[in-house]
Design a protein around this motif. Structure first.
Motif: not given
Length: 262
Positions: A69-72, A77-79, A149-152, A236-237
C-alpha cells in the motif's frame, strides 16, 4: 498553522466529501503543513459530520501500514482517522458509488472490537490483546477527496485517513485463539483470486499496528473506548472498484466478508 486556516481546510474537505468532489493536494497549497496540523484539519472535518449530519464516532482506523500500500500511494508511514456509524455496512451489502464515493479502493483487513478502554501512550501489544473482545474479517473501502489520489502523509491524515466506508463480516472470533501474524487472507474480485496477504503484512503483527494507533492518538488526548471498532490496516494492495464489481475475502480458519458495488 492558524486555527482559521485549519477550520477553512476542514470545511473544504467536508464540502468535498458531501459533494463527491476533489481538491488540489493540501501539501501543494500549504508548504509548511505538518502532521499535527493535518490531524486538527481532520478533526474539524469529522466534527462537521457529527454536528451537521448526526453521525457518531464508533471507532478508529490505521492505514498505509503495509509495504504494497505504501508503494502504491507513495506514502511511507501510517495514517490515522476516525470511523462513524454512517460508514459501516453489513456483510454482503450493496454499496452505492455514484453520489457517495469518488475513487474507491478496497482493502482487506482485520478489525478489532474492543471490550476495554485503551489510552496511550505506553500501550503494548499485550494490552491490545487484553482489551480486544473479538477480531472480524473486514473490507475497508478507502476514498480520497484529493485529486487523483496524489497524496502525501499530511494530505491523507487531513482527509481523515482517506476514509470511505467499511464492511464487517459476520464471524467474530477470540484473537487469543489465533496466531495473528500468520493469518492468511485471500481476496477475490468478481469471483477470481486477486491477491493474498498475511497478518504480518501489517507492521509485522496487527496487534503492533493497533498499539501504534492507540499511542499515536493518545498523544492527542484521544482514547480508544470499549465497544469501538479499530481497523488495523490492509493485508493486501489497494484494489480499485467500480459499479458492478463484487469483492469477497476469506481469512483462513476464521471466515470472510463480501460486498457489491452498485
Amino acid at each position: 498553522m492558524e486555527q482559521s486556516k485549519i477550520d477553512a481546510l476542514g470545511d473544504e474537505l467536508y464540502a468535498a466529501l458531501r459533494g463527491c468532489s476533489t481538491l488540489l493536494p493540501l501539501t501543494d497549497r500549504e508548504s509548511d503543513i505538518q502532521i499535527e496540523d493535518a490531524y486538527h484539519i481532520s478533526q474539524r472535518m469529522v466534527s462537521l459530520r457529527v454536528e451537521r449530519d448526526g453521525e457518531k464516532i464508533v471507532g478508529k482506523k490505521i492505514g498505509v501500514t503495509s509495504k504494497p500500500v505504501q508503494e502504491m500511494l507513495g506514502v511511507f508511514q501510517p495514517d490515522f482517522g476516525f470511523l462513524t456509524d454512517a460508514m459501516e455496512y453489513p456483510d454482503a451489502a450493496e454499496i452505492p458509488i455514484a453520489g457517495h464515493l469518488i475513487a474507491p479502493r478496497a482493502e482487506g483487513e482485520i478489525a478489532f472490537r474492543l471490550k476495554k478502554d485503551l489510552v496511550g501512550p505506553g500501550v503494548t501489544e499485550a494490552d491490545v490483546l487484553d482489551a480486544t473482545e473479538t477480531i472480524i474479517p473486514c473490507f475497508e473501502i478507502v476514498d480520497s477527496r484529493i485529486d487523483d489520489w496524489k497524496i502525501k502523509i499530511e494530505d491523507t491524515v487531513a482527509d481523515n485517513a482517506s476514509c470511505g466506508v467499511y464492511v464487517l463480516g459476520k464471524n467474530e472470533v477470540d484473537p487469543r485463539d489465533y496466531d495473528l501474524p500468520n493469518l492468511k487472507m485471500t481476496v477475490y474480485k468478481n469471483g477470481e483470486v486477486h491477491s493474498e496477504g498475511m497478518g504480518s503484512a501489517v507492521q509485522g503483527n496487527p496487534l503492533t499496528a493497533v498499539a501504534w494507533l492507540a499511542n499515536t492518538l493518545g498523544e492527542f488526548g484521544i482514547p480508544f473506548k470499549a465497544g469501538e471498532v479499530i481497523l488495523s490496516g490492509s493485508l493486501v494492495p489497494l484494489i480499485p472498484v467500480v459499479a458492478g464489481d463484487e469483492m469477497s475475502l476469506e481469512i483462513e480458519g476464521i471466515g470472510g466478508c463480501s460486498c457489491k458495488f452498485v
